[in-house]
Design a protein around this motif. Sequence first.
Motif, PDB file in Angstrom:
ATOM      1  N   ALA A 121       0.831  -1.210   0.000  1.00  0.00           N
ATOM      2  CA  ALA A 121       0.000   0.000   0.000  1.00  0.00           C
ATOM      3  C   ALA A 121       0.863   1.257   0.000  1.00  0.00           C
ATOM      4  CB  ALA A 121      -0.922  -0.004   1.215  1.00  0.00           C
ATOM      5  N   GLY A 122       1.975   1.227   0.746  1.00  0.00           N
ATOM      6  CA  GLY A 122       2.846   2.391   0.795  1.00  0.00           C
ATOM      7  C   GLY A 122       3.514   2.672  -0.534  1.00  0.00           C
ATOM      8  N   SER A 123       3.889   1.616  -1.248  1.00  0.00           N
ATOM      9  CA  SER A 123       4.514   1.794  -2.557  1.00  0.00           C
ATOM     10  C   SER A 123       3.527   2.393  -3.555  1.00  0.00           C
ATOM     11  CB  SER A 123       5.033   0.449  -3.073  1.00  0.00           C
ATOM     12  OG  SER A 123       5.977  -0.095  -2.185  1.00  0.00           O
ATOM     13  N   VAL A 124       2.279   1.896  -3.513  1.00  0.00           N
ATOM     14  CA  VAL A 124       1.237   2.456  -4.365  1.00  0.00           C
ATOM     15  C   VAL A 124       0.981   3.911  -4.001  1.00  0.00           C
ATOM     16  CG1 VAL A 124      -1.214   2.336  -4.960  1.00  0.00           C
ATOM     17  CG2 VAL A 124       0.152   0.246  -4.851  1.00  0.00           C
ATOM     18  N   GLY A 125       0.923   4.193  -2.700  1.00  0.00           N
ATOM     19  CA  GLY A 125       0.678   5.560  -2.254  1.00  0.00           C
ATOM     20  C   GLY A 125       1.774   6.513  -2.683  1.00  0.00           C
ATOM     21  N   VAL A 154       9.676   8.003  -1.861  1.00  0.00           N
ATOM     22  CA  VAL A 154      10.200   6.638  -1.736  1.00  0.00           C
ATOM     23  C   VAL A 154      10.807   6.434  -0.355  1.00  0.00           C
ATOM     24  CG1 VAL A 154      12.014   5.064  -2.540  1.00  0.00           C
ATOM     25  CG2 VAL A 154      10.576   6.275  -4.191  1.00  0.00           C
ATOM     26  N   ILE A 155      11.566   7.407   0.125  1.00  0.00           N
ATOM     27  CA  ILE A 155      12.194   7.303   1.450  1.00  0.00           C
ATOM     28  C   ILE A 155      11.140   7.315   2.547  1.00  0.00           C
ATOM     29  CG2 ILE A 155      13.727   8.509   3.061  1.00  0.00           C
ATOM     30  CD1 ILE A 155      15.356   9.400   0.620  1.00  0.00           C
ATOM     31  N   VAL A 156      10.138   8.151   2.388  1.00  0.00           N
ATOM     32  CA  VAL A 156       9.047   8.188   3.367  1.00  0.00           C
ATOM     33  C   VAL A 156       8.341   6.836   3.418  1.00  0.00           C
ATOM     34  CG1 VAL A 156       6.776   9.190   3.832  1.00  0.00           C
ATOM     35  CG2 VAL A 156       8.705  10.675   3.266  1.00  0.00           C
ATOM     36  N   ALA A 157       8.022   6.277   2.247  1.00  0.00           N
ATOM     37  CA  ALA A 157       7.349   4.978   2.199  1.00  0.00           C
ATOM     38  C   ALA A 157       8.224   3.885   2.793  1.00  0.00           C
ATOM     39  CB  ALA A 157       6.979   4.643   0.754  1.00  0.00           C
ATOM     40  N   SER A 158       9.538   3.970   2.558  1.00  0.00           N
ATOM     41  CA  SER A 158      10.455   2.982   3.115  1.00  0.00           C
ATOM     42  C   SER A 158      10.464   3.033   4.634  1.00  0.00           C
ATOM     43  CB  SER A 158      11.862   3.240   2.556  1.00  0.00           C
ATOM     44  OG  SER A 158      12.800   2.367   3.133  1.00  0.00           O
ATOM     45  N   TRP A 159      10.495   4.216   5.192  1.00  0.00           N
ATOM     46  CA  TRP A 159      10.520   4.346   6.655  1.00  0.00           C
ATOM     47  C   TRP A 159       9.188   3.924   7.270  1.00  0.00           C
ATOM     48  CZ3 TRP A 159       8.092   7.491  10.389  1.00  0.00           C
ATOM     49  CH2 TRP A 159       8.688   7.478  11.651  1.00  0.00           C
ATOM     50  N   LEU A 160       8.099   4.257   6.616  1.00  0.00           N
ATOM     51  CA  LEU A 160       6.785   3.885   7.132  1.00  0.00           C
ATOM     52  C   LEU A 160       6.490   2.397   6.953  1.00  0.00           C
ATOM     53  CD1 LEU A 160       4.594   6.878   5.896  1.00  0.00           C
ATOM     54  CD2 LEU A 160       5.323   6.400   8.242  1.00  0.00           C
ATOM     55  N   GLY A 161       7.346   1.695   6.196  1.00  0.00           N
ATOM     56  CA  GLY A 161       7.121   0.275   5.973  1.00  0.00           C
ATOM     57  C   GLY A 161       7.470  -0.608   7.147  1.00  0.00           C
ATOM     58  N   ARG A 162       8.056  -0.048   8.186  1.00  0.00           N
ATOM     59  CA  ARG A 162       8.417  -0.865   9.351  1.00  0.00           C
ATOM     60  C   ARG A 162       7.155  -1.323  10.080  1.00  0.00           C
ATOM     61  NH1 ARG A 162      13.764   1.142  12.415  1.00  0.00           N
ATOM     62  NH2 ARG A 162      13.553  -1.020  13.109  1.00  0.00           N
ATOM     63  N   PRO A 163       7.212  -2.491  10.717  1.00  0.00           N
ATOM     64  CA  PRO A 163       6.041  -3.009  11.446  1.00  0.00           C
ATOM     65  C   PRO A 163       5.543  -2.021  12.495  1.00  0.00           C
ATOM     66  CG  PRO A 163       7.737  -4.690  11.240  1.00  0.00           C
ATOM     67  CD  PRO A 163       8.350  -3.417  10.738  1.00  0.00           C
ATOM     68  N   ARG A 204       3.704   0.626  11.821  1.00  0.00           N
ATOM     69  CA  ARG A 204       3.445   1.957  11.267  1.00  0.00           C
ATOM     70  C   ARG A 204       2.437   1.923  10.126  1.00  0.00           C
ATOM     71  NH1 ARG A 204       9.848   3.474  11.089  1.00  0.00           N
ATOM     72  NH2 ARG A 204      10.103   3.797  13.346  1.00  0.00           N
ATOM     73  N   GLN A 205       1.830   0.776   9.878  1.00  0.00           N
ATOM     74  CA  GLN A 205       0.974   0.647   8.713  1.00  0.00           C
ATOM     75  C   GLN A 205      -0.232   1.574   8.748  1.00  0.00           C
ATOM     76  OE1 GLN A 205       2.561  -1.905  10.034  1.00  0.00           O
ATOM     77  NE2 GLN A 205       3.787  -2.529   8.271  1.00  0.00           N
ATOM     78  N   ARG A 206      -0.846   1.718   9.940  1.00  0.00           N
ATOM     79  CA  ARG A 206      -2.016   2.604  10.016  1.00  0.00           C
ATOM     80  C   ARG A 206      -1.619   4.057   9.760  1.00  0.00           C
ATOM     81  NH1 ARG A 206      -5.866   0.464  15.020  1.00  0.00           N
ATOM     82  NH2 ARG A 206      -6.287  -1.597  14.117  1.00  0.00           N
ATOM     83  N   PHE A 207      -0.493   4.443  10.314  1.00  0.00           N
ATOM     84  CA  PHE A 207      -0.004   5.800  10.076  1.00  0.00           C
ATOM     85  C   PHE A 207       0.361   5.968   8.604  1.00  0.00           C
ATOM     86  CE2 PHE A 207       3.612   8.939  10.497  1.00  0.00           C
ATOM     87  CZ  PHE A 207       2.776  10.047  10.591  1.00  0.00           C
ATOM     88  N   GLU A 208       0.923   4.913   8.023  1.00  0.00           N
ATOM     89  CA  GLU A 208       1.291   4.939   6.607  1.00  0.00           C
ATOM     90  C   GLU A 208       0.059   5.157   5.740  1.00  0.00           C
ATOM     91  OE1 GLU A 208       3.788   1.792   4.072  1.00  0.00           O
ATOM     92  OE2 GLU A 208       1.808   1.073   4.694  1.00  0.00           O
TER      93      GLU A 208
END
Length: 632
Positions: free
Chosen positions: A221-225, A466-475, A477-481
């Motif tokens: 979802a973060g990559s799509v976003g 891309v960097i934001v999505a990478s950082w938000l990809g950690r377990p 943080r999905q809801r915040f992502e």
Amino acid sequence: MLLCALSAWVFLAASCFALSFCGRGAESQAEKLLATSIVGIGMIETVIFGLGWAGFLERNWIALCGFVLGLFAIVSAFSNLNRARGTALWSAFTAMVRAPFALASALLKLRSPALLTYLWTIGLGLWTAWLAYLAPSGSWDGIWYHEPMVGFALQYRGFQRVPLPSNLEMINGYPRGAENLMIWAVALLDRRLIDAVPSLAFAMAGLAVYVLARRHGASLAGSVGASAVALTIPGAALQLRSTYVDLVVLAAILASLAFATRPHLRAIDVWLSMISLAWLASVKANGLFFAVLIGTWLFFRIVRMAFRKPSFAWPLFGAFVFGLLFFALFALPTYLRNLLLHSNPFWPLRFEFFGFKFEGPIDAGHMQRGWDYIKNELFGPPHFGEDYHDTGQHAYGYGLPFVALPIFVIAFFALLERLFVREEGNPIRHPHGLFFSLLIGALVQATSPGHHWARFSLAFPAIVLVIVASWLGRPGRQRFEEAAFSSMALLNALLLLWARPGWDVTIKQGIELALMPPSQRRLAETSLCLLPPQTRQALEEEIGPGDVVAFSEDIGFIGNLWNEQFSNRVLFVPFRSSSNFLSELDRVNAKWVCVRSGSIHAAALLASSQWVRLGPAAFADEIYARRKKNSP
């Protein structure tokens, strides 16, 4: 339709080649699609550049060379396959084609809001591509010099220098990688799809952002976003349905980074990256600088591997050298010609770079604004009514400064830590490639001729996301992502829905255009840059293949002077005296001439019994037609 048939053939050939040589080690279906796009673009650019520099740029030669090159790609692909793998190629192809639908299905199963973002972005791309077909092309820079670059190339069957006034020298001097794709569309069809090139770049850039984000640990979802937000900021999305080339620059930069920073570098990755870099250098003058930087990074990666595993490095060196051949064909001739003729490879731009002064008639640094202006554009209240293709009004949107920027500050320090500290489970994998990508993006932003103008520096916000999505990809943080990317996409959507004039065509007007016959659509009043409808109708009725339409000094929008088929000839006739001007028009057998209203050119024509004022052109210009011999 020749355009559809030949383009489908090129796509099929590119798919076979990409899946055969790249598919086995691809990270995702998105990477396979991106590789297919690069191979396809490389094939089209090879055909147009080869024929253009050889002087054989015409419809039949384009069709023949496109077919032969596609056949060569297919034969090469199948020569790399045994029977078992050949059977699997069709399955790989169908899986790749189904990938966009599979992604939507996966987001639906996750019940992710990113599905709405994904559908909105695809819908936006399809709608504006449809508008590109329906509505007459009328973007400011397009009519000024992008479309004339297409017209003169077809007129002279190649890329020879054309006599032009100084305000149009960019037609001779600018790189033409994006215009070559327009030539492909125009030569094989007509003018109707000349505005569709940014739609192709829009899809490629989205694929590249998605590939980079997934590689560095972002969630699905973060990559799509991240991809959707990067594509729908006003400075990017409003270039759809135009001949502006900045989305092409974005696609070329991101595609080259996607393969140049791949953690386990293969020969095919080097080759795909070099094609992307050759394309980048051939699209815009500053693209050469960034192509050299990324190419140098790629070369040093190969050298480093040569010291570690010499047997693995030789194929990479071979792919690098082979890629340089594309670079030599796509980019170097334009820069070398400018250097030989004007002692400035970037002619007609005038600027200073690290102490080197390049002289030319166009100042490349006159668009900068003060910090107060930029701050208001980023954080100030919205202003409506100036949202053109080259929008400077809140071109970054509000999602980037208010949502992405605070998260990026934290993610940046996490990236710096990851460069020096190994941490199990950290999703920011392969940090050196990601940091290098950020460096390239920052340099794109730093060298922008107008920092408030997002279209000049689209790579920077894309890599930031891309960097934001990478950082938000950690377990954890999905809801915040989900909230972060959904809010950014919503803010972008609101600005685009409020944009005026936006893409020049409202939804209601788009429906009306779809119901019109093509002859009426071509006369639609969708841009101030176009000829008035009655003048356009007269041009289509009176100006046929080989007919000459002349223009004088101070005329800017000469793209209007070609018919829908680009079959007539457009010539510059300078003014030395009234008698000389009229005799030159006789010599070139001009049927129409476009001059500035109230100018000495207009006075000479009014005083002549051979010419009659036909009607207005764009803005302060007017058209004169040669009086018929039997006229009184």
